[in-house]
Design an enzyme around this catalytic site. Structure first.
Site, short mmCIF file in Angstrom:
data_model
loop_
_atom_site.label_atom_id
_atom_site.label_comp_id
_atom_site.label_asym_id
_atom_site.label_seq_id
_atom_site.Cartn_x
_atom_site.Cartn_y
_atom_site.Cartn_z
N ASP A 153 -2.69 6.19 -3.58
CA ASP A 153 -1.27 5.58 -2.71
C ASP A 153 -0.91 4.69 -3.64
O ASP A 153 -1.32 4.16 -4.91
CB ASP A 153 -1.97 5.15 -1.48
CG ASP A 153 -2.84 3.79 -1.53
OD1 ASP A 153 -3.55 3.78 -2.57
OD2 ASP A 153 -3.04 3.19 -0.53
N SER A 191 0.64 -1.10 -0.10
CA SER A 191 -0.19 0.17 -0.05
C SER A 191 0.85 1.18 -0.08
O SER A 191 1.51 1.39 -0.78
CB SER A 191 -0.95 0.09 1.18
OG SER A 191 -1.82 0.93 1.21
N ASP A 238 -1.08 1.31 -3.99
CA ASP A 238 -2.06 0.32 -4.75
C ASP A 238 -3.17 0.82 -5.23
O ASP A 238 -4.37 0.06 -5.27
CB ASP A 238 -2.16 -1.01 -3.70
CG ASP A 238 -2.94 -0.75 -2.52
OD1 ASP A 238 -2.90 0.47 -2.07
OD2 ASP A 238 -3.73 -1.68 -1.95
N ASP A 270 -5.98 2.03 -3.52
CA ASP A 270 -7.21 1.68 -2.95
C ASP A 270 -7.53 2.84 -1.99
O ASP A 270 -8.68 2.86 -1.45
CB ASP A 270 -7.25 0.38 -2.10
CG ASP A 270 -6.16 0.45 -0.93
OD1 ASP A 270 -5.20 1.44 -0.74
OD2 ASP A 270 -6.13 -0.39 -0.11
#
Length: 451
Positions: free
Chosen positions: A242, A101, A244, A246
């Site tokens: 960010d 992340s 990833d 999400d």
């Protein structure tokens, strides 16, 4: 107690905690568990972000799954919510996202999704942990039933189309100047393309990943580059994802940040007016600002709080019929469209509100004045500082000082050895003093344990 899984999958330093051996065993354990669903060819999709270690972990997971007879569909760099969506649409038994992340490139992680596209429950993760530590050699497939692997080329276009379809057909982004910061991460191709296809004039930063620069001075956790670019180009809005993709952070045309609490407030108001809220309120975590709660109350809406982690927000949403929730950090869950946080979809929903109102982002998105909120982290090496009598006393004293006009939240991080101390209230000086007192008590207790 869980040995491997934290609040958002398994996460840690690549070749430290996240080794090829662990990834291999995770693939074998998860494959064994999910193949108990019936007699057919079982399949798993594997996506990743842009970290250098993703190649290593992807190969190890692939070996693990195929060694127990599960077929693997490799997606390449793709956002976490795309993995969740494709797990469902491709009728797979399991989805895996390789990502840490918003963490720096040295870290990586493994997130698992069930066939419904939702993150696995605590109980299922515990079952996988038990299998990881068992003798897996006895459960390997024989030579004739080993799994196959195939790389899927069309996944980015499929996700872009999915994201665009979350907007009403009459809504486009024509005439809107948008700066998108993809954090040199998983959304670096799909996010700018989706915005362009919807008609926006798109300027992109953080779209040159090299394996090392994910989240480095870019993205939702480092928005200064986006703020500078929005002001420089006089853009209408800035969007930061960010690593990833999400979570999302918005920057208005004046260069001011708009966090997840403000986004939830904007969307909740819009959906209430349109009759789209499935319940009279939304779900957030204990970290969301008290100002959001007061704002929603003024609209006749409630705010339900859960433990930190979008999985816990989603669990409460599913159990109680809510269709909007999220975290202050920008994990926004809109269950009418997605099964997890989706930074691009959340941004598009916000832009749809801005477009329909015909007002600047600064007017639409700053819907309440946040209460002064202070968050400080205390890193520790060993022990349980929160169980020390001195820390307990400091916390009790702080809560008594703040009274009903404020909140004090202390919690250990689920992804790193850090204790987070958050305080908020109407009096900024009082909040700072209370937080400092608790931080000092925790720091001393941590130092004592490490001695």
């Amino acid at each position: 107690m869980r040995k491997y899984f934290g609040t958002d999958g398994i996460r840690g330093r690549a070749n430290g905690i996240i080794t090829p051996d662990l990834a291999l065993r995770v693939g074998q354990a998860a494959g064994i568990m999910f193949q108990q669903r019936g007699e057919y060819r079982h399949r798993v999709v594997i996506g990743k972000d842009t970290r250098l270690s993703g190649y290593m972990i992807e190969s190890a997971l692939q070996a693990g799954f195929t060694s127990v007879g599960m077929d693997v569909l490799l997606l390449g760099p793709i956002p976490t919510p795309a993995v969740a969506m494709l797990t469902r649409s491709m009728r797979c038994d399991l989805g895996v996202m390789i990502s840490a992340s918003h963490n720096p490139y040295e870290d990586n992680g493994i997130k698992l999704f069930g066939p419904d596209g939702f993150k696995l429950s605590d109980e299922m993760e515990l079952q996988i942990e038990a299998l990881i530590d068992s003798d897996l050699t006895r459960r390997l497939a024989d030579s004739a039933t080993l799994g196959r692997a195939k790389r899927i080329e069309s996944v980015q276009a499929r996700y872009i189309e999915f994201a665009k379809r979350t907007l009403p057909r009459q809504i486009d982004l024509e005439g809107m100047r948008v700066v998108i910061d993809c954090a040199n991460g998983a959304g670096y191709k799909v996010a700018p393309e989706a915005l362009w296809e919807l008609g926006a004039e798109v300027m992109s930063i953080g779209v040159e990943p090299n394996g090392f620069n994910i989240n480095h001075d870019v993205g939702s956790t480092a928005p200064d580059a986006l703020i500078h670019k929005v002001r420089e180009l006089r853009a209408d809005v800035g969007i930061a994802l960010d690593g990833d993709a999400d979570r999302v952070l918005i920057v208005d045309e004046k260069g001011h940040k708009v966090d997840g609490d403000q986004l939830m407030g904007v969307v909740a108001r819009s959906w209430k007016e349109d009759g789209r809220l499935s319940q009279a309120g939304i779900v957030a975590t204990i970290m969301s600002n008290l100002g959001l709660e007061r704002y929603l109350n003024g609209l006749g809406l409630g705010l339900v709080r859960t433990a930190v982690g979008d999985r816990y927000v989603l669990e409460h949403m599913r159990a109680n019929g809510y269709n909007l929730g999220g975290e202050q950090s920008g994990h926004i869950i809109m269950s009418d469209y997605t099964t997890t946080g989706d930074g691009l979809v959340a941004a598009l929903q916000l832009l749809a509100v801005v477009k329909s109102l015909g007002k600047p982002v600064s007017e639409v998105c700053h819907c309440f004045e946040p209460l002064p909120q202070v968050l400080k982290n205390v890193r520790y090496k060993s022990g349980k500082p929160l169980q020390e009598a001195s820390v307990i006393k400091a916390i009790e004293s702080g809560r008594e000082t703040l009274g009903n006009g404020g909140r004090l939240v202390i919690r250990p991080s689920g992804t790193e050895p850090v204790i987070r101390v958050m305080g908020e209230g109407d009096n900024a000086d009082l909040v700072n003093r209370v937080v400092d007192d608790v931080v000092e008590a925790v720091t001393q207790a941590a130092s004592k344990a490490a001695a």
